[in-house]
Write a protein that holds these residues in place. Structure first.
Motif, PDB file in Angstrom:
ATOM      1  N   VAL A  23      -5.340 -11.711   8.458  1.00 59.54           N
ATOM      2  CA  VAL A  23      -5.798 -10.362   7.812  1.00 59.54           C
ATOM      3  C   VAL A  23      -5.313  -9.150   8.341  1.00 59.54           C
ATOM      4  CG1 VAL A  23      -7.516  -9.254   6.354  1.00 59.54           C
ATOM      5  CG2 VAL A  23      -7.522 -11.778   6.599  1.00 59.54           C
ATOM      6  N   TYR A  24      -4.530  -8.533   7.803  1.00 63.36           N
ATOM      7  CA  TYR A  24      -3.892  -7.103   8.396  1.00 63.36           C
ATOM      8  C   TYR A  24      -5.080  -6.000   8.404  1.00 63.36           C
ATOM      9  CZ  TYR A  24       0.228  -9.769   8.473  1.00 63.36           C
ATOM     10  OH  TYR A  24       1.089 -10.871   8.840  1.00 63.36           O
ATOM     11  N   VAL A  25      -5.435  -5.376   9.310  1.00 61.33           N
ATOM     12  CA  VAL A  25      -6.415  -4.494   9.523  1.00 61.33           C
ATOM     13  C   VAL A  25      -5.821  -3.070   9.898  1.00 61.33           C
ATOM     14  CG1 VAL A  25      -8.359  -3.528  10.783  1.00 61.33           C
ATOM     15  CG2 VAL A  25      -8.307  -6.292  10.393  1.00 61.33           C
ATOM     16  N   SER A  26      -5.838  -2.075   9.070  1.00 60.34           N
ATOM     17  CA  SER A  26      -5.391  -0.699   9.378  1.00 60.34           C
ATOM     18  C   SER A  26      -6.423   0.349   9.433  1.00 60.34           C
ATOM     19  CB  SER A  26      -4.378  -0.518   8.010  1.00 60.34           C
ATOM     20  OG  SER A  26      -3.893   0.760   8.015  1.00 60.34           O
ATOM     21  N   SER A  27      -5.873   1.494  10.210  1.00 55.33           N
ATOM     22  CA  SER A  27      -7.065   2.368  10.441  1.00 55.33           C
ATOM     23  C   SER A  27      -6.520   3.434   9.505  1.00 55.33           C
ATOM     24  CB  SER A  27      -6.845   2.897  11.970  1.00 55.33           C
ATOM     25  OG  SER A  27      -5.512   3.450  12.121  1.00 55.33           O
ATOM     26  N   THR A  57      -4.713   4.406   0.859  1.00 55.37           N
ATOM     27  CA  THR A  57      -3.264   5.003   0.278  1.00 55.37           C
ATOM     28  C   THR A  57      -2.080   4.509   0.997  1.00 55.37           C
ATOM     29  OG1 THR A  57      -4.367   7.091  -0.654  1.00 55.37           O
ATOM     30  CG2 THR A  57      -1.883   7.044   0.019  1.00 55.37           C
ATOM     31  N   GLY A  58      -2.445   4.412   2.630  1.00 51.96           N
ATOM     32  CA  GLY A  58      -1.745   4.212   3.632  1.00 51.96           C
ATOM     33  C   GLY A  58      -1.482   2.719   3.282  1.00 51.96           C
ATOM     34  N   LEU A  59      -2.174   1.700   3.034  1.00 53.44           N
ATOM     35  CA  LEU A  59      -1.840   0.465   2.792  1.00 53.44           C
ATOM     36  C   LEU A  59      -1.156   0.264   1.415  1.00 53.44           C
ATOM     37  CD1 LEU A  59      -5.340  -1.129   4.092  1.00 53.44           C
ATOM     38  CD2 LEU A  59      -2.933  -1.240   5.001  1.00 53.44           C
ATOM     39  N   MET A  60      -1.589   1.138   0.465  1.00 60.59           N
ATOM     40  CA  MET A  60      -0.581   1.079  -0.795  1.00 60.59           C
ATOM     41  C   MET A  60       0.760   1.267  -0.438  1.00 60.59           C
ATOM     42  SD  MET A  60      -2.894   3.254  -3.463  1.00 60.59           S
ATOM     43  CE  MET A  60      -4.263   2.655  -4.430  1.00 60.59           C
ATOM     44  N   ILE A 115       3.170   6.351  -5.590  1.00 60.87           N
ATOM     45  CA  ILE A 115       3.446   5.955  -4.338  1.00 60.87           C
ATOM     46  C   ILE A 115       4.668   5.070  -4.488  1.00 60.87           C
ATOM     47  CG2 ILE A 115       2.986   4.336  -2.205  1.00 60.87           C
ATOM     48  CD1 ILE A 115       0.249   5.473  -2.626  1.00 60.87           C
ATOM     49  N   ALA A 116       4.702   4.027  -5.320  1.00 61.26           N
ATOM     50  CA  ALA A 116       5.970   3.363  -5.622  1.00 61.26           C
ATOM     51  C   ALA A 116       7.177   4.024  -6.119  1.00 61.26           C
ATOM     52  CB  ALA A 116       5.935   2.471  -6.764  1.00 61.26           C
ATOM     53  N   ARG A 117       7.049   5.302  -6.915  1.00 59.29           N
ATOM     54  CA  ARG A 117       7.951   6.312  -7.251  1.00 59.29           C
ATOM     55  C   ARG A 117       8.655   6.935  -5.917  1.00 59.29           C
ATOM     56  NH1 ARG A 117       4.645   7.504 -11.558  1.00 59.29           N
ATOM     57  NH2 ARG A 117       5.204   6.551 -13.387  1.00 59.29           N
ATOM     58  N   ASP A 122      -5.024  -3.143  -4.978  1.00 59.23           N
ATOM     59  CA  ASP A 122      -6.074  -2.310  -4.273  1.00 59.23           C
ATOM     60  C   ASP A 122      -7.406  -2.705  -4.482  1.00 59.23           C
ATOM     61  OD1 ASP A 122      -8.021  -0.504  -4.060  1.00 59.23           O
ATOM     62  OD2 ASP A 122      -6.790   1.269  -4.401  1.00 59.23           O
ATOM     63  N   SER A 123      -8.279  -3.383  -3.863  1.00 59.29           N
ATOM     64  CA  SER A 123      -9.438  -3.770  -4.159  1.00 59.29           C
ATOM     65  C   SER A 123     -10.713  -3.474  -2.950  1.00 59.29           C
ATOM     66  CB  SER A 123      -9.627  -5.351  -4.126  1.00 59.29           C
ATOM     67  OG  SER A 123     -10.756  -5.932  -4.494  1.00 59.29           O
ATOM     68  N   VAL A 124     -10.290  -1.933  -3.071  1.00 57.22           N
ATOM     69  CA  VAL A 124     -11.271  -1.309  -1.836  1.00 57.22           C
ATOM     70  C   VAL A 124     -12.864  -1.612  -2.335  1.00 57.22           C
ATOM     71  CG1 VAL A 124     -12.032   0.760  -1.159  1.00 57.22           C
ATOM     72  CG2 VAL A 124      -9.592   0.137  -1.166  1.00 57.22           C
ATOM     73  N   THR A 125     -13.109  -1.413  -3.744  1.00 55.99           N
ATOM     74  CA  THR A 125     -14.464  -1.564  -4.040  1.00 55.99           C
ATOM     75  C   THR A 125     -14.750  -2.702  -4.784  1.00 55.99           C
ATOM     76  OG1 THR A 125     -13.966  -0.272  -6.088  1.00 55.99           O
ATOM     77  CG2 THR A 125     -14.724   1.142  -4.238  1.00 55.99           C
ATOM     78  N   GLY A 126     -13.817  -3.563  -4.797  1.00 51.86           N
ATOM     79  CA  GLY A 126     -14.035  -4.922  -5.588  1.00 51.86           C
ATOM     80  C   GLY A 126     -14.191  -6.038  -4.802  1.00 51.86           C
TER      81      GLY A 126
END
Length: 169
Positions: free
Chosen positions: A56-60, A64-67, A94-96, A162-166
């Protein structure tokens, strides 16, 4: 209105005393044995939450950075963005910004994008990935991931979630 846009940050947030005290301690060197042990423990704890045996990749960074990382690491090809709120709209933007051909479906900020609409888009064009916000906190909308994932996999499309709150909430 400011030039910085709208921020959806909780606050003020109470922080437990032991957390504040821990923040006063010296930083752990990220190349040291203590950090490596901590990181391994975090990995072991996150795998069951994500229901995987893989890393599982952990990011600081923020979500938005992970998106952006997800978009940049996705296979070449167009992106299908399910938009039903501010964060899913951010994912599409972000995709655009990453210069990906981006097709937006949905747009109603108060309901999940219908799987019929997703399937219609998948039948009409080949996509590399679908972006979706699982729990769109700007609108309170929840998207069911198992059904979406099954549909996407039927068409050979990756699902960027994106499942930050899910997740594990």
């Amino acid at each position: 209105m400011s030039d910085f846009g709208t921020f959806f940050l909780p606050g003020p947030t109470e922080v437990r005393r032991e957390v504040l005290e821990a923040m006063l301690a010296p930083m752990l060197p990220h190349r040291g044995a203590v950090f490596e042990a901590l990181f391994a423990r975090i990995q072991d704890g996150l795998r069951p939450i994500f229901r995987t045996t893989r890393p599982v990749y952990v990011s600081s960074s923020s979500a938005t950075g992970l998106m952006e990382a997800a978009i940049r690491c996705a296979a070449p090809g167009p992106i299908l963005s399910m938009v039903n709120g501010a964060f899913s709209e951010r994912f599409a933007n972000i995709a655009r910004a990453c210069d990906r051909e981006t097709h937006v479906i949905g747009g109603d900020w108060h309901q999940a994008v219908s799987l019929d609409v997703v399937e219609r888009a998948l039948r009409e064009q080949k996509f590399a990935a679908i972006t979706v916000v699982h729990s769109e906190t700007s609108t309170g909308t929840l998207t069911s991931l198992p059904e979406l994932a099954a549909l996407a996999h039927e068409y050979g499309v990756a699902v960027l979630v994106d499942s930050v709150t899910g997740l594990a909430g």
